[in-house]
Design a protein around this motif. Structure first.
Motif, short mmCIF file in Angstrom:
data_model
loop_
_atom_site.label_atom_id
_atom_site.label_comp_id
_atom_site.label_asym_id
_atom_site.label_seq_id
_atom_site.Cartn_x
_atom_site.Cartn_y
_atom_site.Cartn_z
N MET A 101 0.83 -1.21 0.00
CA MET A 101 0.00 0.00 0.00
C MET A 101 0.87 1.26 0.00
N GLN A 102 1.99 1.23 0.72
CA GLN A 102 2.87 2.42 0.70
C GLN A 102 3.38 2.67 -0.72
N LEU A 103 3.73 1.59 -1.42
CA LEU A 103 4.19 1.75 -2.81
C LEU A 103 3.05 2.26 -3.70
N ALA A 104 1.83 1.77 -3.43
CA ALA A 104 0.68 2.22 -4.23
C ALA A 104 0.42 3.70 -3.99
N PHE A 105 0.54 4.16 -2.72
CA PHE A 105 0.32 5.58 -2.43
C PHE A 105 1.33 6.43 -3.20
N GLU A 106 2.61 6.01 -3.13
CA GLU A 106 3.65 6.79 -3.83
C GLU A 106 3.35 6.84 -5.32
N ARG A 107 2.93 5.72 -5.85
CA ARG A 107 2.64 5.66 -7.28
C ARG A 107 1.45 6.56 -7.65
N CYS A 108 0.39 6.49 -6.87
CA CYS A 108 -0.80 7.29 -7.18
C CYS A 108 -0.50 8.78 -7.03
N PHE A 109 0.12 9.17 -5.91
CA PHE A 109 0.31 10.60 -5.64
C PHE A 109 1.49 11.17 -6.41
N VAL A 114 -3.62 13.81 -8.79
CA VAL A 114 -4.37 12.88 -7.93
C VAL A 114 -4.44 13.44 -6.51
N HIS A 115 -5.67 13.56 -5.99
CA HIS A 115 -5.84 14.13 -4.65
C HIS A 115 -6.45 13.15 -3.66
N THR A 116 -7.04 12.05 -4.16
CA THR A 116 -7.77 11.15 -3.25
C THR A 116 -7.62 9.69 -3.69
N ILE A 117 -7.46 8.82 -2.69
CA ILE A 117 -7.48 7.37 -2.95
C ILE A 117 -8.69 6.79 -2.21
N LEU A 118 -9.44 5.94 -2.91
CA LEU A 118 -10.63 5.30 -2.33
C LEU A 118 -10.42 3.80 -2.21
N ILE A 119 -11.05 3.21 -1.22
CA ILE A 119 -11.11 1.76 -1.11
C ILE A 119 -12.52 1.38 -0.64
N ASP A 120 -12.90 0.11 -0.89
CA ASP A 120 -14.27 -0.29 -0.58
C ASP A 120 -14.33 -1.72 -0.04
N ARG A 134 -5.39 1.81 9.84
CA ARG A 134 -4.02 2.01 10.32
C ARG A 134 -3.15 2.73 9.30
N LEU A 135 -3.50 2.57 8.02
CA LEU A 135 -2.73 3.24 6.95
C LEU A 135 -3.15 4.70 6.78
N GLY A 136 -4.17 5.12 7.52
CA GLY A 136 -4.57 6.54 7.47
C GLY A 136 -5.89 6.80 6.77
N PHE A 137 -6.54 5.75 6.26
CA PHE A 137 -7.84 5.95 5.59
C PHE A 137 -8.90 6.37 6.61
N TYR A 153 -13.78 4.10 2.16
CA TYR A 153 -12.81 4.88 2.92
C TYR A 153 -12.03 5.74 1.93
N ARG A 154 -11.51 6.87 2.43
CA ARG A 154 -10.70 7.74 1.58
C ARG A 154 -9.41 8.12 2.29
N LEU A 155 -8.39 8.34 1.46
CA LEU A 155 -7.12 8.91 1.94
C LEU A 155 -6.79 10.08 1.03
N GLY A 156 -6.68 11.27 1.59
CA GLY A 156 -6.37 12.45 0.81
C GLY A 156 -4.86 12.67 0.72
N ARG A 157 -4.45 13.38 -0.30
CA ARG A 157 -3.03 13.67 -0.47
C ARG A 157 -2.46 14.36 0.78
N GLU A 158 -3.25 15.29 1.34
CA GLU A 158 -2.72 16.06 2.48
C GLU A 158 -2.52 15.16 3.70
N GLU A 159 -3.46 14.22 3.94
CA GLU A 159 -3.29 13.30 5.08
C GLU A 159 -2.07 12.41 4.86
N TRP A 160 -1.91 11.97 3.64
CA TRP A 160 -0.76 11.12 3.31
C TRP A 160 0.55 11.88 3.54
N SER A 161 0.58 13.14 3.09
CA SER A 161 1.80 13.95 3.25
C SER A 161 2.09 14.17 4.73
#
Ligand SMILES: CC(C)(COP(=O)(O)OP(=O)(O)OC[C@H]1O[C@@H](n2cnc3c(N)ncnc32)[C@H](O)[C@@H]1OP(=O)(O)O)[C@@H](O)C(=O)NCCC(=O)NCCS
Length: 169
Positions: A101-109, A114-120, A134-137, A153-161
Motif C-alpha cells: 500500500m505504501q508503494l501504491a500511495f507513492e505511485r498514485c500521488f 491525484v488528490h484522493t485514494i478510495l477503497i471499498d 491504520r494506513l490513514g484511511f 474509505y478515503r485517503l487524501g493527499r494532504e493526510e498522506w503527506s
C-alpha cells in the motif's frame, strides 16, 4: 517491488482467486477473465508485488473517472481506487500488504493531479478495515456495490503527506 501483470501471470491470478481468504474478502470473482483484463487500459493497472523475486500479491489501481465499467459511478478526475490481496494464506500478516500500500500511495500521488485514494472493503471484512484505518484511511460511509455491502474509505493527499509518507506505527 511492484511490476505490471503480464499474460504469464494469468494462471497464478486464477489460482489465487480460489484461495479461501481471497474468496471470503470479496476480492476474487470466479468469472473474472484475467487474460482479457491485463493490459485493458491505462485507467486500470494490475500490479504484481514481488518479494525477493517471488510473487506474493496483487494491487489493482483504477481511475474511476475513466473506468469503462463505471464501477464507482460518477467520480471527479483526480481520484484513484485500490484493491489489494495477498495470494497465499501463508503470506498474510507479514507486513507485505502494508509495504504494497505504501508503494501504491507513492505511485498514485506521484501524479500531481491525484488528490484522493478510495477503497471499498466489505462491511464484514473487519480485519481489512482495521488494516486500512491504520494506513490513514478515513471512513466515508456505507455503500452497496452490486450485491456487496461495503464501506468506502478515503485517503487524501494532504493526510498522506502529513503522515510523512512513512509506514504507520
Ligand atoms: C488485507 C491484506 C492485503 C493486508 O496485507 P497483510 O500483508 O496481510 O497485512 P500486514 O501484515 O501488512 O498487516 C496486518 C494486518 O492485515 C490485516 N489482515 C491480516 N490477515 C487478514 C485477512 N486474512 N483478511 C483481511 N485482513 C487481514 C489485519 O488488519 C492485520 O492486522 P491485525 O493482525 O492487527 O489484525 C491481506 O491481509 C489480504 O490479502 N487479506 C485478504 C484479502 C483482503 O481482505 N483484501 C482486501 C479487500 S478490500
Amino acid at each position: 517491488m511492484l511490476r505490471d501483470a503480464t499474460p504469464d501471470d494469468v494462471a497464478m491470478l486464477q489460482y489465487w482467486d480460489t484461495q479461501p481468504h481471497v474468496i471470503e474478502s470479496g476480492a476474487a470473482d470466479a468469472s473474472r477473465d484475467w487474460a482479457q483484463e491485463i493490459g485493458r487500459g491505462s485507467w486500470h493497472d494490475i500490479l504484481i508485488a514481488e518479494c525477493g523475486g517471488r510473487p506474493i500479491g496483487v494491487l489493482e489501481i483504477l481511475d474511476p473517472a475513466r473506468d469503462e465499467d463505471r464501477y464507482w459511478g460518477d467520480v471527479e478526475p483526480g481520484v484513484r481506487a485500490i484493491d489489494i490481496w495477498i495470494g497465499e494464506a501463508g503470506d498474510l500478516g507479514n507486513g507485505h500488504g502494508t509495504q504494497m500500500m505504501q508503494l501504491a500511495f507513492e505511485r498514485c500521488f506521484a501524479d500531481v493531479g491525484v488528490h484522493t485514494i478510495l477503497i471499498d472493503p466489505l462491511v464484514s471484512n473487519t480485519r481489512a478495515r482495521r488494516f486500512y484505518q491504520r494506513l490513514g484511511f478515513r471512513e466515508v460511509g456505507p455503500r452497496r456495490f452490486g450485491h456487496d455491502d461495503c464501506v468506502v474509505y478515503r485517503l487524501g493527499r494532504e493526510e498522506w503527506s502529513l503522515r510523512g509518507q512513512r509506514p504507520p506505527p
